[in-house]
Motif scaffolding. Sequence first.
Motif, mmCIF file in Angstrom:
data_model
loop_
_atom_site.group_PDB
_atom_site.id
_atom_site.type_symbol
_atom_site.label_atom_id
_atom_site.label_comp_id
_atom_site.label_asym_id
_atom_site.label_seq_id
_atom_site.Cartn_x
_atom_site.Cartn_y
_atom_site.Cartn_z
ATOM 1 N N ASP A 472 16.920 7.174 -4.370
ATOM 2 C CA ASP A 472 17.184 7.614 -2.998
ATOM 3 C C ASP A 472 18.538 7.081 -2.550
ATOM 4 O O ASP A 472 18.726 5.862 -2.380
ATOM 5 N N VAL A 473 19.494 8.018 -2.392
ATOM 6 C CA VAL A 473 20.851 7.625 -1.991
ATOM 7 C C VAL A 473 20.864 7.031 -0.579
ATOM 8 O O VAL A 473 21.664 6.139 -0.254
ATOM 9 N N ALA A 474 19.937 7.494 0.270
ATOM 10 C CA ALA A 474 19.920 7.037 1.664
ATOM 11 C C ALA A 474 19.474 5.583 1.788
ATOM 12 O O ALA A 474 19.711 4.939 2.812
ATOM 13 N N THR A 475 18.852 5.058 0.779
ATOM 14 C CA THR A 475 18.368 3.681 0.840
ATOM 15 C C THR A 475 19.490 2.750 0.394
ATOM 16 O O THR A 475 20.024 2.879 -0.719
ATOM 17 N N SER A 476 19.844 1.789 1.238
ATOM 18 C CA SER A 476 20.946 0.873 0.945
ATOM 19 C C SER A 476 20.539 -0.123 -0.126
ATOM 20 O O SER A 476 19.360 -0.323 -0.421
ATOM 21 N N SER A 477 21.562 -0.770 -0.706
ATOM 22 C CA SER A 477 21.306 -1.766 -1.754
ATOM 23 C C SER A 477 20.515 -2.933 -1.205
ATOM 24 O O SER A 477 19.647 -3.497 -1.899
ATOM 25 N N ALA A 478 20.798 -3.322 0.054
ATOM 26 C CA ALA A 478 20.083 -4.446 0.667
ATOM 27 C C ALA A 478 18.600 -4.103 0.837
ATOM 28 O O ALA A 478 17.719 -4.931 0.563
ATOM 29 N N ASP A 479 18.355 -2.852 1.255
ATOM 30 C CA ASP A 479 16.956 -2.441 1.430
ATOM 31 C C ASP A 479 16.239 -2.382 0.085
ATOM 32 O O ASP A 479 15.070 -2.764 -0.034
ATOM 33 N N GLN A 480 16.947 -1.907 -0.930
ATOM 34 C CA GLN A 480 16.333 -1.851 -2.260
ATOM 35 C C GLN A 480 16.030 -3.248 -2.781
ATOM 36 O O GLN A 480 14.963 -3.483 -3.365
ATOM 37 N N ALA A 481 16.941 -4.180 -2.542
ATOM 38 C CA ALA A 481 16.718 -5.559 -2.994
ATOM 39 C C ALA A 481 15.535 -6.177 -2.252
ATOM 40 O O ALA A 481 14.720 -6.897 -2.855
ATOM 41 N N ALA A 482 15.456 -5.891 -0.948
ATOM 42 C CA ALA A 482 14.335 -6.433 -0.172
ATOM 43 C C ALA A 482 13.014 -5.861 -0.663
ATOM 44 O O ALA A 482 12.006 -6.576 -0.794
#
Length: 501
Positions: A472-482
Amino acid sequence: MSALPFDTQRAAATLIAFVGTFFIALTVGRILKRRAGVRLGILFQLFCLALAFYSAMWTYGVAIDLRNHVGTALLVLSAAIVVALIDRYVWDWYFEKRKHTPIPHFPRQIVALVVYLITLLMVLWYGYHASRWLTGLLTGSGIAAIVLGLAGQNLLSGVIAGMSLQINRPYKVSDWLKVGDTYGEVMEINWRSTRLRTNDGIYLDIPNNEIVRTTIINLHYPTEVHAMRIRVGVDYNVPPNRVKDALARAAQSAKNVLLSPPVKVFLVEFGDHAVTYEIKYFMGNHARFNETNDAVRTNVWYELKRQRINIPYPIRTLQLERRSQPAPEGHEEARVILRGEPLFQCLSDSQIDNLVKQSELNHFGRGERVIEEGAEGDSMFILLRGAAEVSVSKNGSTIPVATLRSGDCFGEMSLLTGEKRSATVRADGDCYVMEISKDVMADVIRDSPDCLRKLSELLAKRKMETEGILKDVATSSADQAAKQREYTATFLRRLKTFFAL
């Protein structure tokens, strides 16, 4: 001068008697034919004609001798009406309509012949006073009948037995019978014999007088569902309840075996070299007996092989030579597969060796389920040889989703978290599978606490891939890490709880 009017009146009365009697009898016949269904043919028309002629002669006052001849013909023709009434009300209405028992032509013809014969004897005895001649004839024919009866005893008994079978109907065409030790499908029932066809396509022609003297087992009465039995000898060292469960599972999943009534297994004998068990299963049409028996025996072999239950050979005295124990078949293949599997990359070679040694190797036959969707599970599998189909159920339908080949692993979520099986895996052909259980994996994790964290991270990553978060491109790297940290912590808790760490 008065004689002429008298003759004219008598002639007119005779004509009226002839015409009236003929049409009245014909009308009665038509009513019987149309409303009651009595089959009346040319003989009835001759009867009507003879009756009208006899009525006319009686009215006119013809001599007694001539009237006797016409009355004799009338009596003989009346036998045809009696036969027609017997056909309609005895054979058709009583037997076929009320008793649902079709009567073939042969017994109908025999009864008709008896009626005509009795009528003829009555005419000769009473109409022509031939009692002395008939007495001699019957005496001579009685002697001839005895000779013919002795000569044709088997034929006559076969005919009588055939009539009995047609009336009582203990079996019908397409039923499967057991006659003695022979199983056969009924192909034809005639007045002399019953013709059967075995599962090998062999036709047997059994005389009816023999078949009525034996015990007939109709496998298709009252329904096609019937039980068959197979015996299997098993090692004395295995507990009976364990054997019964294994045999019941194997037979119940065999092709053509009915789910209801369920399979039953009985311990029937303690033999010289084995405990004998009897499998009782139910099937439908007996024409499928050979393939059903084959399916049951094949499933029994695979199931007993998986359960490490031996089918012993007969006891013999053998000279044994001690040899070095070879490594179990498939261990080397399993080591190579596990070293390339990301879940086990955190393990050392010695740990993988121990994992392989403590795991179980199982055979699965074509069509058998390795795991079933929705079932409880705490193990994973490695497909060493063969191929298997993965399917899921949706709206009552089975949908194939993937095909597994040699080297593929499946069931790891159940092994690591205890989740129910998410799909059904069924063997496409003979498969050789290694099963890693929870207890074996728990020993490895206890020896390598660091693996617990790595397994949690790997499971979290797979869950994110399944949910499409990583794509999902809309999901930021920070959100993915969290989300990665959240899932990792969740799986870590589940792993510790599941393995009681």
